[in-house]
Design a protein around this motif. Structure first.
Motif, short mmCIF file in Angstrom:
data_model
loop_
_atom_site.label_atom_id
_atom_site.label_comp_id
_atom_site.label_asym_id
_atom_site.label_seq_id
_atom_site.Cartn_x
_atom_site.Cartn_y
_atom_site.Cartn_z
N GLU A 13 3.12 5.54 -6.02
CA GLU A 13 3.02 5.25 -7.45
C GLU A 13 4.23 4.48 -7.98
O GLU A 13 4.65 4.64 -9.13
CB GLU A 13 2.82 6.55 -8.25
N ARG A 68 1.53 -0.80 -9.01
CA ARG A 68 0.08 -0.78 -9.08
C ARG A 68 -0.41 -2.21 -8.90
O ARG A 68 0.28 -3.18 -9.25
CB ARG A 68 -0.40 -0.19 -10.41
N LEU A 69 -1.58 -2.35 -8.32
CA LEU A 69 -2.18 -3.66 -8.08
C LEU A 69 -3.27 -3.90 -9.12
O LEU A 69 -4.22 -3.12 -9.23
CB LEU A 69 -2.77 -3.71 -6.66
N GLU A 79 2.23 1.63 -3.39
CA GLU A 79 1.16 2.05 -4.30
C GLU A 79 0.87 3.54 -4.15
O GLU A 79 0.67 4.25 -5.15
CB GLU A 79 -0.10 1.23 -4.03
N VAL A 130 1.06 -7.68 -8.56
CA VAL A 130 1.88 -6.52 -8.22
C VAL A 130 2.75 -6.18 -9.42
O VAL A 130 3.58 -6.97 -9.85
CB VAL A 130 2.77 -6.81 -7.00
N LYS A 164 0.83 -1.21 0.00
CA LYS A 164 0.00 0.00 0.00
C LYS A 164 0.87 1.26 0.00
O LYS A 164 0.56 2.24 -0.67
CB LYS A 164 -0.93 -0.01 1.21
#
Length: 221
Positions: A148, A151-152, A145, A164, A142
């Protein structure tokens, strides 16, 4: 080198499971065992960091071993403590580098896997790879993410799992942080002779096999 860290993380997780099974006793023990670094030990400024949890576990285990192994050969005890110090020193080297790059330990090792293995992992696969609980891995993901860096993405046919994937910014981060780490590991290994490498791998494998045998024996009792 990374195999050492995998073993250490696995050990820490087993201790965490033990704490959950006997939470009250552990809380008392942790309050009576403040984080006091051994000579050369590096302490994270964040008291709640995963790294400080590792240090607390080491201190508790060290004190237990000193009281439980009074009948053990003194040379064996001294050698084992020296071996533990080497583990701590190597762990500190990685931790200091990770902090200097602005990442948590777990976040860096997740990026390490994505780079070294050259493949897309799911969240569950990364948990299994690093012997870490989903909460720890997901928290690191997280964080990456939000920055940036990854991204998931949904996995076709599996609503519960996500892949991932490195972003363009993530690839830049890997080149800036992970690649120098890998090169440093390779250079450090390159300082060993071919015979030293063989001995290191053979003896380490023998020690790990011995640990697996002893822990299996304890479970059987």
């Amino acid at each position: 080198m990374v195999s050492y860290l995998i073993d250490l993380v696995s050990f820490d997780n087993s201790m965490a499971a033990s704490r959950r099974r006997d939470g009250s006793a552990t809380q008392v023990e942790r309050r009576s065992d403040p984080v006091t670094p051994a000579p050369g030990e590096v302490i994270d400024n964040n008291p709640n960091s995963d790294y400080n949890q590792k240090v607390r576990i080491r201190i508790i285990c060290f004190k237990r071993r000193r009281t439980m192994d009074k009948d053990m050969n003194r040379d064996v005890i001294d050698s084992l403590e020296a071996f533990d110090r080497l583990y701590r020193k190597m762990d500190d080297i990685y931790h200091i580098y990770t902090r200097s790059c602005g990442f948590s330990d777990m976040a860096l090792w997740l990026l390490y896997s994505l780079y070294k293995d050259g493949r897309v992992y799911t969240q569950r696969e990364l948990c299994a790879l690093w012997h870490s609980p989903p909460q720890t891995v997901n928290s690191a993901l997280k964080s990456l993410e939000r920055r940036e860096i990854i991204r998931l993405e949904p996995v076709p046919g599996n609503k519960k799992s996500k892949a991932v994937v490195l972003t363009a910014q993530g690839n830049d981060a890997v080149q800036r942080v992970v690649v120098p780490l890998v090169r440093a590991e390779q250079a450090a290994f390159g300082k060993l002779t071919e015979e030293e490498i063989k001995v290191l791998l053979r003896v380490t494998e023998k020690y790990i096999s011995g640990l697996q045998e002893e822990f299996g024996r304890d479970k059987a009792v």
